[in-house]
Structure formats: structure tokens, C-alpha cells
Design a protein around this motif. Sequence first.
Motif, PDB file in Angstrom:
ATOM      1  N   PRO A  52      68.984  26.856  42.900  1.00 29.40           N
ATOM      2  CA  PRO A  52      69.318  28.239  42.577  1.00 29.40           C
ATOM      3  C   PRO A  52      68.401  28.791  41.490  1.00 29.40           C
ATOM      4  CG  PRO A  52      70.959  26.746  41.655  1.00 29.40           C
ATOM      5  CD  PRO A  52      69.996  25.922  42.462  1.00 29.40           C
ATOM      6  N   VAL A  53      67.960  30.014  41.697  1.00 32.45           N
ATOM      7  CA  VAL A  53      67.104  30.704  40.731  1.00 32.45           C
ATOM      8  C   VAL A  53      67.702  32.084  40.512  1.00 32.45           C
ATOM      9  CG1 VAL A  53      64.798  31.619  40.279  1.00 32.45           C
ATOM     10  CG2 VAL A  53      65.053  29.462  41.513  1.00 32.45           C
ATOM     11  N   SER A  54      67.855  32.460  39.255  1.00 32.93           N
ATOM     12  CA  SER A  54      68.387  33.786  38.926  1.00 32.93           C
ATOM     13  C   SER A  54      67.236  34.752  38.725  1.00 32.93           C
ATOM     14  CB  SER A  54      69.225  33.727  37.647  1.00 32.93           C
ATOM     15  OG  SER A  54      70.377  32.961  37.866  1.00 32.93           O
ATOM     16  N   ILE A  55      67.350  35.907  39.370  1.00 31.79           N
ATOM     17  CA  ILE A  55      66.364  36.970  39.194  1.00 31.79           C
ATOM     18  C   ILE A  55      67.105  38.246  38.818  1.00 31.79           C
ATOM     19  CG2 ILE A  55      64.683  35.960  40.781  1.00 31.79           C
ATOM     20  CD1 ILE A  55      65.617  37.987  42.876  1.00 31.79           C
ATOM     21  N   ARG A  56      66.395  39.157  38.164  1.00 30.22           N
ATOM     22  CA  ARG A  56      66.989  40.441  37.782  1.00 30.22           C
ATOM     23  C   ARG A  56      66.196  41.563  38.429  1.00 30.22           C
ATOM     24  NH1 ARG A  56      70.941  40.351  34.292  1.00 30.22           N
ATOM     25  NH2 ARG A  56      70.739  42.521  33.665  1.00 30.22           N
ATOM     26  N   LEU A  57      66.928  42.445  39.075  1.00 28.99           N
ATOM     27  CA  LEU A  57      66.340  43.636  39.688  1.00 28.99           C
ATOM     28  C   LEU A  57      67.144  44.838  39.220  1.00 28.99           C
ATOM     29  CD1 LEU A  57      65.902  42.293  43.326  1.00 28.99           C
ATOM     30  CD2 LEU A  57      64.123  42.493  41.580  1.00 28.99           C
ATOM     31  N   LEU A  58      66.500  45.737  38.542  1.00 26.62           N
ATOM     32  CA  LEU A  58      67.165  46.929  37.980  1.00 26.62           C
ATOM     33  C   LEU A  58      68.432  46.548  37.225  1.00 26.62           C
ATOM     34  CD1 LEU A  58      66.800  49.793  40.619  1.00 26.62           C
ATOM     35  CD2 LEU A  58      65.505  49.411  38.531  1.00 26.62           C
ATOM     36  N   ASP A  59      68.290  45.581  36.355  1.00 27.35           N
ATOM     37  CA  ASP A  59      69.371  45.129  35.473  1.00 27.35           C
ATOM     38  C   ASP A  59      70.556  44.503  36.196  1.00 27.35           C
ATOM     39  OD1 ASP A  59      67.879  46.057  33.278  1.00 27.35           O
ATOM     40  OD2 ASP A  59      68.658  48.082  33.582  1.00 27.35           O
ATOM     41  N   ARG A  60      70.361  44.124  37.441  1.00 23.19           N
ATOM     42  CA  ARG A  60      71.384  43.384  38.186  1.00 23.19           C
ATOM     43  C   ARG A  60      70.861  41.993  38.455  1.00 23.19           C
ATOM     44  NH1 ARG A  60      74.253  47.404  42.538  1.00 23.19           N
ATOM     45  NH2 ARG A  60      74.670  49.078  41.065  1.00 23.19           N
ATOM     46  N   GLU A  61      71.717  41.024  38.285  1.00 23.19           N
ATOM     47  CA  GLU A  61      71.299  39.641  38.473  1.00 23.19           C
ATOM     48  C   GLU A  61      71.671  39.156  39.869  1.00 23.19           C
ATOM     49  OE1 GLU A  61      71.922  35.381  36.286  1.00 23.19           O
ATOM     50  OE2 GLU A  61      71.697  37.195  35.069  1.00 23.19           O
ATOM     51  N   TYR A  62      70.735  38.441  40.469  1.00 26.47           N
ATOM     52  CA  TYR A  62      70.917  37.847  41.788  1.00 26.47           C
ATOM     53  C   TYR A  62      70.526  36.379  41.696  1.00 26.47           C
ATOM     54  CZ  TYR A  62      70.798  42.738  43.237  1.00 26.47           C
ATOM     55  OH  TYR A  62      71.040  44.089  43.362  1.00 26.47           O
ATOM     56  N   THR A  63      71.228  35.545  42.430  1.00 28.57           N
ATOM     57  CA  THR A  63      70.881  34.134  42.499  1.00 28.57           C
ATOM     58  C   THR A  63      70.442  33.835  43.922  1.00 28.57           C
ATOM     59  OG1 THR A  63      72.492  33.573  40.789  1.00 28.57           O
ATOM     60  CG2 THR A  63      71.710  31.777  42.170  1.00 28.57           C
ATOM     61  N   VAL A  64      69.258  33.272  44.034  1.00 25.27           N
ATOM     62  CA  VAL A  64      68.715  32.921  45.344  1.00 25.27           C
ATOM     63  C   VAL A  64      68.267  31.468  45.296  1.00 25.27           C
ATOM     64  CG1 VAL A  64      68.002  35.274  45.917  1.00 25.27           C
ATOM     65  CG2 VAL A  64      66.424  33.779  44.726  1.00 25.27           C
ATOM     66  N   GLY A  65      68.198  30.856  46.450  1.00 17.19           N
ATOM     67  CA  GLY A  65      67.733  29.485  46.525  1.00 17.19           C
ATOM     68  C   GLY A  65      66.273  29.440  46.924  1.00 17.19           C
ATOM     69  N   CYS A  66      65.542  28.506  46.333  1.00 19.17           N
ATOM     70  CA  CYS A  66      64.148  28.329  46.719  1.00 19.17           C
ATOM     71  C   CYS A  66      63.717  26.898  46.414  1.00 19.17           C
ATOM     72  CB  CYS A  66      63.236  29.340  46.043  1.00 19.17           C
ATOM     73  SG  CYS A  66      62.850  28.996  44.333  1.00 19.17           S
TER      74      CYS A  66
END
Length: 101
Positions: free
Chosen positions: A7-21
Motif C-alpha cells: 500500500p502506498v498513500s498519495i494525495r490529490l487535491l488534499d485528499r488521501e488515497y491508498t493504492v497498491g503497487c
Amino acid sequence: MSSANEPVSIRLLDREYTVGCEPDERDSLLSAAKLLDAKMREIRGNNRMAALDRVAVLAALNLAHDLQQMRNEQTSRDREFSRTLTDLHRRLDDLFDLPAR
């Protein structure tokens, strides 16, 4: 041997998303997320009320357009390179086909 997704957390327009890579793709994913976030912020501008889905779609469209332009430019460069290489091969063949003096 395949690595497990992490799992990797990313932020887009101040919203956090967790995606797997894959672990070896983490830096590339974070770089892509940074690019997308910047494009989304550029499109949103000062309009903080802009719908997130609209901003995301427009950012994706802009990035896809940039990618297509780069692909077209690369195809053009590849064709030119191929023509130049073919011309050089022809010239070399002509040199070797000259009768000895």
C-alpha cells in the motif's frame, strides 16, 4: 519471482488515497501522483468549488493529450531516423560496390 503489492498513500487535491503497487514502482507512482496533483491544481485554479470528478477528468484528458503528442513526435523522430539510417546503408553499399581502381 513476483513481489507483493504494497500500500502506498498519495494525495490529490488534499485528499488521501491508498493504492497498491510493486515496491520497485513506488517512486514512479509517487512521481506520477505529484504530476497529477499539480495538473489538477492548475485546472482547478482559484475555483475551490469545482467538482473533483470534473477536475480529475480534465486533468486526465490534458495528460493523455500530452502523452499522445509525445508519442506522435517520437513516431516522427523514429521515421526520420529510419530514413537516415536507410540512406546511410545505401551510401555504404554504393561505396563497397565501386569497382577497384
